[in-house]
Design an enzyme around this catalytic site. Structure first.
Site, PDB file in Angstrom:
ATOM      1  N   HIS A  65     -62.252 124.977 -62.091  1.00 20.21           N
ATOM      2  CA  HIS A  65     -63.583 124.428 -62.336  1.00 20.21           C
ATOM      3  C   HIS A  65     -63.837 123.356 -61.279  1.00 20.21           C
ATOM      4  CE1 HIS A  65     -64.040 125.561 -66.865  1.00 20.21           C
ATOM      5  NE2 HIS A  65     -63.505 126.550 -66.153  1.00 20.21           N
ATOM      6  N   GLU A  67     -64.777 120.315 -61.348  1.00 16.72           N
ATOM      7  CA  GLU A  67     -64.210 118.989 -61.607  1.00 16.72           C
ATOM      8  C   GLU A  67     -62.720 118.951 -61.304  1.00 16.72           C
ATOM      9  OE1 GLU A  67     -67.122 119.776 -65.114  1.00 16.72           O
ATOM     10  OE2 GLU A  67     -65.970 120.944 -63.677  1.00 16.72           O
ATOM     11  N   CYS A  95     -66.447 120.481 -69.406  1.00 17.13           N
ATOM     12  CA  CYS A  95     -65.924 121.182 -70.582  1.00 17.13           C
ATOM     13  C   CYS A  95     -64.692 120.446 -71.105  1.00 17.13           C
ATOM     14  CB  CYS A  95     -65.567 122.621 -70.202  1.00 17.13           C
ATOM     15  SG  CYS A  95     -64.121 122.738 -69.111  1.00 17.13           S
TER      16      CYS A  95
END
Length: 167
Positions: A65, A67, A95
């Protein structure tokens, strides 16, 4: 001022927050077309020290992801895992996995653009990043340039639905 808030996100954001969200939006332009368009940057002082876009499909990596990619990049550049003096700017609310990475890396502040009503773990669906049972809590600011951050995601899923309907 944010368009949407909840009790866990700050009601106001700064010019600095807008500046670095614009940087994240620039990084977003490098996101592969087969990925959900999300980008993140890690900032130390006034310098971007880490950046990333989603790479789950292109890298065959469920942890890729934006991040996590940006946090890994920043930690590698700094030569340390503790990023307690850093801020994370991301176009979509993190998330559960990404909020966990924020906690474990000790990121001091998370600024996100679009709220994720289904999977957001920085105050919307859950609040991992500020959970009192954990040893670190990040400051959270949501809704920064929300419409600009949400548009590419909406376009991506609209195109995906259209393609699915054509097949």
């Amino acid at each position: 001022m944010c368009e949407q808030t909840n009790e866990n996100t700050a009601l106001e954001y700064t010019e600095r927050d807008i500046k670095f969200m614009r940087v994240a939006l620039e990084v977003l332009k490098t996101c592969p077309v087969e990925e959900v368009p999300v980008a993140a940057v890690v900032v130390l002082g006034d310098e971007v020290i880490g950046s990333g876009v989603n790479g789950r499909n292109t890298d065959n990596d469920p942890t890729a992801h934006a991040e996590v990619v940006a946090i890994r990049d920043a930690a590698k550049r700094l030569g340390r895992w503790n990023l307690s003096d850093c801020e994370l700017y991301v176009t979509l609310e993190p998330c559960v996995m990404c909020a966990g990475a924020v906690v474990y890396s000790r990121i001091k502040k998370v600024v996100f653009g679009a709220y994720d009503l289904r999977f957001g773990a920085c105050g919307t669906a859950l609040n991992v990043a500020q959970n009192e049972k954990l040893n670190h809590r990040a400051e959270i600011v949501g809704g920064v340039l929300e419409a600009e951050c949400l548009q590419p995601i909406q376009q991506f899923f609209k195109a995906r639905r259209k393609k699915r309907d054509e097949d």
